[in-house]
Each structure stands twice: as structure tokens, then as C-alpha cells.
Design a protein around this motif. Structure first.
Motif: not given
Ligand code: NOJ
Length: 741
Positions: A611-634
Motif C-alpha cells: 500500500y502507499p503511505r498516503y493514497e490517491f484522493g487522501y486528505g483530512l479536514s478539521y471536520t468529519s464527513f459521513g456518507y449514507s443513503n446510496l441510491q441508484m436509479s437503475k
């Protein structure tokens, strides 16, 4: 109404054609007057004498050549005074064809923005476009018509010094950024007084130099070329890039400069590119060193035949094209085509109407001192800083912290903050750059004391400054340590085999941590470095890259929470050079390793993580985020249909902040193997603390397509996995769908 619209449309289209025709007619009328010598002159570009960005050829007759119409363009000539003086000479030539002034305006002109790789961390196309727009506004006011930017080379090897100049490892993100930068440089249209021509470079595959050694060979499959390395160039064409620059490397044995497949078949053929191609510095003549041609005569023949229109500094065209035409090796039509492409741009820029259009000294003064530019640079810089670690929420710091020790070789540095590729603007000294020390001084409250110690140099073994640094640390409540590379340790010809933090800087960190004080580390650099000690032991790390003229203020904005970091890495950071090249969109292999503890006959290293030390797309914030409710139309689509994917993103922390939501897709079975995941979309959203928003992405055939074995762009029926996350590793939501016939 419809009829009226159609008439208006037809008139507009007609006017457009007229305008086009007019320029073409004008070009033809000039061409008719030109001797062969003057035509070849238009294909000739020299370096001005003050500054050089390549090996210099001494030539005291440049002015005389220009008078004879033997020079079409100059590079490294900046400022209204100097460009005017050269243009004056061009105006004394027989046909008075104006000179073009090209310059490496890579990340700002006077106002320096973060290095391109740092800007790419923002994933913010508006901000990136504005940075290029600002650079164009300043450069065009200072006599420049043409920037040799953006560099859109995909790069997956941080040893390569020029990794700093691009947008990282990913073709999707790289293409978006290429598009934004071209739009930014060229503004509304060429011919506007604040637009410069963009130049997509280096065509092509320069970023894949073997071993990360600059100017080295490139050997890759056509499919890799088309799928990973060409898309940002295509995006640049789509954005209307006026010019392209070819590259120093050979590609599969054929130097890019003499590569007809790249320049004729793809660029000017399939992509129908109407601008012109400039060689890289001396690259036409360098085909002799490559061992692909015997002498300059053959080099010129190869390059012009392959579609290189302008010769930067090799003099092969000047010295050989006339003979090649005489010898019937080069048809005149080929020369005419190249000349026409260049003249067309000179007309589009408006130089034939007014060759001094970009030489207005009062406009120059205003543009170089516009406070909006400083503001844009500060905002862009803050958006480029990546928060890599923040144990126990050490950051943001309070502006009332009683005593802050600011330690390290880069604290008081001024020019270092500009990074590689800055422009020496006449009459401007570097004092306007905000050092990190000044930035902090500007930020903290009056009751807060700032202490300073240098501690050590960037390079070398000298530890004599450690004692003072330790003493200063002991007297403080928090330590900020600013370390990294020198600005000229990355950039052109700055490849390194060892990309550890140089010198004794990490040893200094160790001593400072031993004081028991909390230490925030700032890492200043032009590439992903290896810094395992820091990553394991420092409680907080900000990767600051080189942030430009507002570096100090932007760093202070982030340290003290006036800007909540939102940047994410556009390139994987390795644990060790032994992992290079390491990138997230790799194939699965027949024996995939699923973790680091099982190395039994699978694709892993015996002595290193997969694995990389830090991966592509990585970066923190002083806050945090939650992801939920994934919906697909089809869950099933046919090729012409789309799926809408939605999810809710919630700011679950205490600070307002921005999140870059990333959508990856995996094509589970393909006629050629497909990567374990590929970035296909992303969005950057701003959420107040506690706020939730629903966002959606559209999946269409384009996002499912790839180049098959016959290099056809196809979407094959089958199952696809969709992954949404905060980085290429931290996938929070997943689902699947099927593409049916
Ligand atoms: C060589 C570099 O490769 C290229 O990117 C640059 O534009 C030219 N030199 C001119 O400075």
C-alpha cells in the motif's frame, strides 16, 4: 419563433465562417508575399539573451536575422520594454511580421500561485482556472503572447523532478485540470488583450520516463498511452489549446519530436488540431543523440515530416529546411502548412493589427499590482495545503496561544516559497513574497509570542543549530517545524533517486518531539517525499508544497483555522522509493495480495507494504464527513441509458468544511483486464457543521468505456462495481449494476 431563431443562428454561423475565412485569407495573402527563407524564419524560435531555460547556443546575430525575417518567435523575453524593443526590430523587416513572445508562465507570473501539483490537490476547477486566468492577465500585460503551459503529463513517479509541474497520476482528474488551465490561460478568446495562448505539453508520455530520470526513454503499450497518458492532451484540444509542445523522450523507440503517429495521425489527424506544435528546447537536434537520425539535415526532415511546426532553439530548421526543399525531400506544402498555422495564431492574437498590443507599460503596472491577484493566490494556496495527520485535533491552533516556536530552515525563507518555474519579472524584487514567518506574525494576536530558530539547513549534516531549536521549543506551548526540499530540488532536470526528506531535518524533528511539546510539521516540496519517521511520530502534518507569493498567509490561514483544509492528494505517496511506480488504478493480477501479512505466492514485496503511505484522493479536514443513503436509479442499463447515483453527505464535525466526494468504478470482467478502480467523477461540496446535502452523479456509457485490444473505445456488457469514498482507499458506499446489450 423557431424560424427566427434559425435565421439568427444561420447569420451567426455565416459571420463566424466569414471571420474564419477572413483570417485564412489574410494568412494566404501574407504567405504569398513570403520567400522560402522568410517562411522558414517563421518556424524558427530563439531564446532571448537574458535568461535561459536550456543549453544556450551563443549567437550574436539574432537581431540581424530578425531584420531579415529569419526569426518568428522568442522565448524568455519578458516585460513591455524588452518585448517592444524586439518587436521594433521585427517591424523593420521586409514583411513586418510580428514576433511571438513565449514564456514558461507555469504557476503565475509576478503573483506566484502554488506549483501545479499543489493546485491539483484542490480538485477545484474554478480556482485552478482563476489561477491560470490571473497568470495570463499579468503575463499578457507584460508583453507575453504565449505560455508554455499547462504541462498535462500524467506522472506516477515522484523521482521525476517534473512531477511538480503536472496534475498527478490520474487521467480523469488530469483531464479536468488540463481543460480548466487552458480555459484560464486563453480566457474568452485569443485576441483579447488579457489572453495568452496555452501550450499543452509535452506530447507525449514524457511523465513515464524510465526510472523517473528526466529526458529518459518511454516504453509503453498503445493501450496505456491512449487510456492514461493521452486523455489530458485531448482535453486540452477540446478546451481550444492554441499550441502543443512535443517532448524530449522517445516513445517506443521513436523520438516524440519526429513522431508522425503522435503529431500527424493523432493530434492533427484524429483530433483535428488546428494550432501549431513547437518542439521542446533543442529536441529536433537531439534526435541525433537519440540515434534516430544521422545529422541535422535528417533531424529537420524527420521533425517537419512528423508535424513539428516550430523549432525551439535547435537551428536545424533554419540551417536545413531550404536545402531539404531544394532536394525535394520536403514538399513546399509542408512548410506552408506549418507557416500558416503560426501566422494564423499571430492574426488571431491581433498582432498584425497592432504588434505592440501587449506592450502597454501602464497596463503592465496595473496588472502587476492588482490586489485581486494577491487574494486569488492566497485562496488558491490555502486550498492546496493537504492535512495529512491531525492527532487529537492538535490543529487548528488558537491565535491566542501564548508562545509558539516556529522552527526550521524554511521559516524565514522568501523566494523558496515560489518553487520551481518562477519568472524573474523586470523591476520586481522578491520582497513581496510573504514568508511563513511573516504570515504567522500577521495572524497571531498581540498577546501571543513567536519564537524562532533555524535548527538546521535543508541539506547537510550540521546539527549545531539543534540546541537553540530545542531551547526555543522548550520555552513554547506548541512547535511548528517547517522542513522540506529546496525549491530547485524538483523541476526540470531535478530528478532524484532518493526522495527522503533531505539532511538532518527529520533528526531535528526527533529532538523536538523529545521535548514533549506538540509539534506541527509543515512539509515544503515539489514532489511526494518519503518521510516515514515524520508520518509515524509527528502529531500533525500539513503538506504545503510550494505555495507561491502568498505562502505565509495561506499557511497561517490553515494553521489557525481561518481556512479549513479541503485538499486531497492527486498522486500516491510511497512508503519507499522501492514501491515506485505506485498508483491506485492498478490491475488486480492473477495473484492479488489482499493484505501485508500474507505474502505467500502473491503479488507483494517481501520487505515492504503493497500500500502507499498516503493514497490517491487522501486528505483530512478539521471536520468529519459521513456518507449514507446510496441510491441508484437503475441496476441494469443499456448502452444509451444513464444511471443516476445519489447519496447524502453530512458534516458530522464541529467546523464548516469542504469535502471532495469521489466516485470510482470497476469493470469486473473485460476483454482486456481492467483496473481495480478508476476515478470517474467527483464533486467538491461545502457543508456547514451539522449540515447534510444530497449529491448525485450520472453514469453513462462514456464512464464505462475503455480501449480494447484493437484500440476501439468500447463499453462491454457485464457487471460494474461502483465505489464512493473520501479517497481511493476509504470507500464508504458500494453497489453494483449491469450493462446489458
Ligand atoms: C524545456 C522544457 O521541457 C519545456 O517544458 C519548456 O517550456 C522549455 N524548456 C522552454 O523553457
Amino acid at each position: 419563433m423557431l424560424k427566427y431563431c434559425l435565421i439568427v443562428f444561420a447569420l451567426l454561423a455565416n459571420n463566424f465562417c466569414q471571420a474564419q475565412k477572413t483570417i485564412d485569407q489574410k494568412v494566404d495573402s501574407v504567405l504569398k508575399l513570403m520567400t522560402l527563407d522568410e517562411k522558414i524564419g517563421q518556424l524558427n524560435q530563439y531564446n532571448d539573451d537574458l535568461n535561459a531555460t536550456g543549453p544556450v547556443t551563443l549567437d550574436s546575430t539574432k537581431k540581424q536575422q530578425l531584420l531579415k525575417g529569419q526569426l518568428g518567435s522568442l522565448l524568455n523575453c519578458v516585460g513591455t520594454l524588452r518585448t517592444r524593443a524586439w518587436q521594433n526590430i521585427a517591424m523593420q523587416s521586409r514583411l513586418k511580421i510580428p514576433l511571438l513572445f513565449g514564456q514558461d508562465v507555469i504557476h503565475g507570473y509576478k503573483t506566484t500561485f502554488p506549483i501545479p501539483l499543489a493546485e491539483a490537490c484542490s480538485w477545484d476547477m474554478d480556482a485552478i482556472q482563476l489561477a491560470a486566468r490571473t497568470a495570463a492577465t499579468e503575463a499578457s500585460a507584460s508583453g507575453i503572447h504565449w505560455t508554455f503551459a499547462p504541462m498535462v503529463d500524467i506522472a506516477r513517479d515522484p523521482r521525476w523532478g517534473r512531477v511538480m509541474e503536472g496534475a498527478g497520476e490520474d487521467p480523469h482528474l488530469g483531464s479536468k485540470i488540463a481543460y480548466a488551465r487552458v480555459k484560464g490561460f486563453q480566457g474568452n478568446k485569443l485576441g483579447d488583450v488579457n489572453s495568452v495562448m496555452a501550450c499543452a505539453k509535452h506530447f507525449a508520455a514524457y511523465g513515464a520516463a524510465i526510472g523517473g530520470r528526466d529526458y529518459n526513454s518511454v516504453d509503453m503499450s498503445d493501450r496505456l498511452l491512449w487510456e492514461v497518458y493521452l486523455p489530458p492532451f485531448k482535453a486540452a484540444v477540446d478546451a481550444g489549446a492554441a499550441t502543443f509542445m512535443n517532448s524530449f523522450n522517445d516513445l517506443n523507440g521513436v523520438p516524440a519530436t519526429g513522431n508522425a503517429y503522435l503529431q500527424r495521425d493523432i493530434l492533427k489527424g484524429k483530433w483535428n488540431f488546428k494550432g501549431f506544435v513547437v518542439s521542446d528546447w533543442g529536441s529536433i537536434g537531439e534526435m541525433i543523440n537519440h540515434g534516430n537520425v544521422k545529422n541535422e539535415y535528417e533531424a529537420a526532415l524527420s521533425a517537419i515530416t512528423a508535424g513539428s511546426d516550430m523549432d525551439m532553439e535547435s537551428r536545424c530548421y533554419k540551417n536545413n529546411l531550404a536545402q531539404l526543399v531544394k532536394d525535394k525531400k520536403v514538399p513546399l506544402a509542408l512548410i506552408d502548412d506549418a507557416v500558416k498555422r503560426i501566422l494564423r495564431k499571430k492574426f488571431e492574437l491581433g498582432l498584425f493589427d497592432d504588434p505592440y498590443k501587449f506592450c502597454d507599460a501602464s497596463r503592465e503596472q496595473a496588472a502587476l499590482n492588482d490586489p485581486d491577484h494577491t487574494k486569488a493566490a492566497r485562496e488558491m494556496a490555502a486550498k492546496s495545503i493537504v492535512l495529512l495527520k491531525n492527532q487529537n485535533n492538535l490543529l487548528p491552533l488558537s491565535k491566542n496561544t501564548k508562545t509558539i516556536a516556529f522552527i526550521g530552515p524554511l521559516v524565514k525563507a522568501v523566494k523558496q516559497n515560489k518553487g520551481f518555474w518562477d519568472v524573474e519579472v523586470p523591476g520586481v524584487d522578491s520582497n513581496f513574497i510573504v514568508s511563513q514567518w511573516e504570515g504567522l506574525q500577521n495572524k497571531v494576536e498581540a498577546n501571543s509570542t513567536l519564537l524562532y530558530a533555524k535548527g538546521c539547513e535543508i541539506e547537510g549534516e550540521d546539527k549545531s543549530g539543534f540546541a537553540e531549536a530545542i531551547d526555543v521549543a522548550k520555552r513554547s506551548d506548541v512547535v511548528i517545524l517547517s522542513i522540506g526540499e529546496r525549491r530547485d530540488m524538483s523541476g526540470e532536470a531535478k530528478s532524484r533517486s532518493n526522495i527522503n526528506i533531505p539532511g538532518v531535518q527529520e533528526e531535528l524533528l526527533k529532538e523536538l518531539l523529545a521535548t514533549g511539546k506538540p509539534v506541527v510539521v509543515l512539509i515544503n516540496t515539489g514532489r511526494p517525499l518519503v518521510f516515514n519517521y515524520t508520518a509515524d511520530n509527528a502529531p500533525a502534518i500539513l503538506y504545503t508544497w510550494w505555495l507561491g507569493s502568498e505562502a505565509g498567509n495561506a499557511i497561517a490561514d490553515v494553521l489557525f483555522g481561518d481556512y479549513n483544509p479541503s485538499a486531497k492528494l492527486p498522486i500516491s505517496f510511497p512508503y519507499s522509493t522501492g514501491q515506485i511506480p505506485i498508483y491506485y488504478s492498478h490491475f488486480n493480477t492473477g495473484r492479488p495480495a489482499t493484505n501485508d501479512s500474507n505474502r505467500n505466492y502473491n503479488s507483494s514485496y517481501n520487505d515492504l507494504s503493497i500500500y502507499p503511505r498516503y493514497e490517491f484522493g487522501y486528505g483530512l479536514s478539521y471536520t468529519s464527513f459521513g456518507y449514507s443513503n446510496l441510491q441508484m436509479s437503475k441496476k441494469k442499463i443499456k448502452a444509451g441509458e444513464t444511471i443516476s447515483v445519489s447519496l447524502a453527505v453530512t458534516n458530522t464535525g464541529k467546523y464548516d468544511g469542504e469535502e471532495i466526494v469521489q466516485l470510482y468504478i470497476r469493470d469486473k470482467v473485460g476483454s482486456v483486464v481492467r483496473p481495480v478502480k478508476e476515478l470517474k467523477d467527483f464533486t467538491k461540496i461545502k457543508l456547514a457543521a451539522g449540515q447534510s446535502k444530497t449529491i448525485s452523479f450520472t453514469i453513462n456509457k462514456e464512464k464505462l468505456s475503455f480501449y480494447n485490444n484493437k484500440l476501439q473505445w468500447v463499453a462491454e456488457p457485464g457487471d460494474f462495481e461502483i465505489m464512493i469514498g473520501t479517497s481511493s482507499k476509504n470507500i464508504l458506499l458500494k453497489d453494483e449494476f449491469e450493462l446489458v446489450n
